[in-house]
Design a protein around this motif. Structure first.
Motif, PDB file in Angstrom:
ATOM      1  N   LYS A   9     -24.357  -5.909  41.319  1.00 36.21           N
ATOM      2  CA  LYS A   9     -23.385  -6.603  40.785  1.00 36.21           C
ATOM      3  C   LYS A   9     -22.236  -5.611  41.786  1.00 36.21           C
ATOM      4  CE  LYS A   9     -25.204  -7.430  36.244  1.00 36.21           C
ATOM      5  NZ  LYS A   9     -25.417  -6.902  34.524  1.00 36.21           N
ATOM      6  N   HIS A  48     -27.107 -18.164  35.508  1.00 40.82           N
ATOM      7  CA  HIS A  48     -28.517 -16.791  36.110  1.00 40.82           C
ATOM      8  C   HIS A  48     -27.884 -16.648  33.700  1.00 40.82           C
ATOM      9  CE1 HIS A  48     -29.378 -12.996  37.093  1.00 40.82           C
ATOM     10  NE2 HIS A  48     -28.657 -12.994  36.539  1.00 40.82           N
ATOM     11  N   TYR A  49     -26.892 -16.543  33.340  1.00 37.59           N
ATOM     12  CA  TYR A  49     -26.784 -16.135  31.898  1.00 37.59           C
ATOM     13  C   TYR A  49     -26.738 -17.028  31.397  1.00 37.59           C
ATOM     14  CZ  TYR A  49     -25.542 -11.545  34.182  1.00 37.59           C
ATOM     15  OH  TYR A  49     -25.876 -10.156  34.831  1.00 37.59           O
ATOM     16  N   ILE A  65     -18.576 -11.032  36.841  1.00 30.01           N
ATOM     17  CA  ILE A  65     -20.077 -11.338  38.264  1.00 30.01           C
ATOM     18  C   ILE A  65     -19.647 -12.179  39.492  1.00 30.01           C
ATOM     19  CG2 ILE A  65     -21.574 -13.433  37.300  1.00 30.01           C
ATOM     20  CD1 ILE A  65     -23.264 -10.326  38.231  1.00 30.01           C
ATOM     21  N   ARG A  85     -36.922  -2.321  36.070  1.00 26.11           N
ATOM     22  CA  ARG A  85     -35.905  -2.426  34.816  1.00 26.11           C
ATOM     23  C   ARG A  85     -36.464  -0.455  34.574  1.00 26.11           C
ATOM     24  NH1 ARG A  85     -32.626  -6.850  32.318  1.00 26.11           N
ATOM     25  NH2 ARG A  85     -33.214  -6.044  30.246  1.00 26.11           N
ATOM     26  N   THR A  91     -29.361  -1.153  29.349  1.00 27.88           N
ATOM     27  CA  THR A  91     -28.122  -2.067  29.657  1.00 27.88           C
ATOM     28  C   THR A  91     -26.802  -1.897  29.542  1.00 27.88           C
ATOM     29  OG1 THR A  91     -29.353  -3.449  28.449  1.00 27.88           O
ATOM     30  CG2 THR A  91     -27.161  -3.943  28.620  1.00 27.88           C
ATOM     31  N   HIS A 115     -28.680  -6.044  38.160  1.00 24.65           N
ATOM     32  CA  HIS A 115     -29.002  -6.426  37.327  1.00 24.65           C
ATOM     33  C   HIS A 115     -30.621  -6.280  37.791  1.00 24.65           C
ATOM     34  CE1 HIS A 115     -31.036 -10.346  35.379  1.00 24.65           C
ATOM     35  NE2 HIS A 115     -31.123 -10.774  36.362  1.00 24.65           N
ATOM     36  N   SER A 117     -34.840  -9.077  36.595  1.00 27.41           N
ATOM     37  CA  SER A 117     -34.569  -9.439  35.153  1.00 27.41           C
ATOM     38  C   SER A 117     -35.505  -9.024  34.499  1.00 27.41           C
ATOM     39  CB  SER A 117     -36.768 -11.051  36.353  1.00 27.41           C
ATOM     40  OG  SER A 117     -35.130 -11.158  37.463  1.00 27.41           O
ATOM     41  N   GLU A 126     -35.068 -16.927  38.115  1.00 29.02           N
ATOM     42  CA  GLU A 126     -33.938 -15.738  38.760  1.00 29.02           C
ATOM     43  C   GLU A 126     -34.567 -16.315  40.190  1.00 29.02           C
ATOM     44  OE1 GLU A 126     -32.533 -13.266  35.133  1.00 29.02           O
ATOM     45  OE2 GLU A 126     -33.441 -12.561  36.526  1.00 29.02           O
TER      46      GLU A 126
END
Ligand code: DAT
Ligand code: MG
Length: 149
Positions: A9, A48-49, A65, A85, A91, A115, A117, A126
């Motif tokens: 980001k 995307h979001y 973003i 992840r 997060t 970010h 997935s 994505e």
């Protein structure tokens, strides 16, 4: 082979963490199959979001973003979606485990550096949102026999 979408980001780019982040994915044994550096359009950010459209943080997230360039990538490998992840961490960087990217480099949920997935189906959505087919490179890294039995 499984693929996931990863984006560094604007905060990660500004803080010069791109090299460190790419190094972590390479060192783990994943294969880079797509990479580009871009200013994200509002349209792409909102698409995307899209799942977060009704959340109170949505407009701030889109502002953030689109506020500076991002490094967009596709990584390939065994179990890469879930493993990425784990490398990324929770997060909220304040509660993310040390050793994870967010745990090592961040303090605020609205500036969480990267970010990744959250599932195989999300990754497919994505990847096709961010990359054209011809922007992805199919190749066989020579170290495969040393990563897989
Ligand atoms: P993740 O990026 O770990 O998949 P998410 O999909 O729940 O997390 O949210 C997407 C992004 O939105 C997240 O990386 C940072 C931002 N965000 C999530 N929850 C937030 C909150 N409570 N306040 C501010 N930003 C938030
Ligand atoms: Mg998410």
């Amino acid at each position: 082979m499984e693929r996931t979408f990863i984006a560094i980001k604007p905060d990660g780019v500004q803080r010069k963490l791109a090299g460190e982040i790419i190094r972590r994915f390479e060192s783990k044994g994943f294969t880079l199959v797509g990479l580009k550096f871009l200013k994200v359009s509002r349209e792409l950010a909102e698409a995307h979001y899209d799942v977060h459209r009704e959340k109170p943080f949505f407009s701030g997230l889109v502002e953030f973003i689109t506020s500076g360039p991002v490094v967009a990538m596709v990584w390939e490998g065994e179990g890469v979606v879930a493993a990425a992840r784990k490398l990324i961490g929770a997060t909220n960087p304040l509660t993310a485990e040390p050793g994870t990217i967010r745990g090592d480099f961040g303090v605020n949920i609205g500036r969480n550096i990267i970010h990744g997935s959250d599932a195989v189906e999300t990754a497919q959505r994505e990847i096709s949102l961010w990359f054209k087919d011809e922007e992805l490179v199919n190749w066989q890294p020579h170290l495969m026999p040393w990563l897989h039995e």
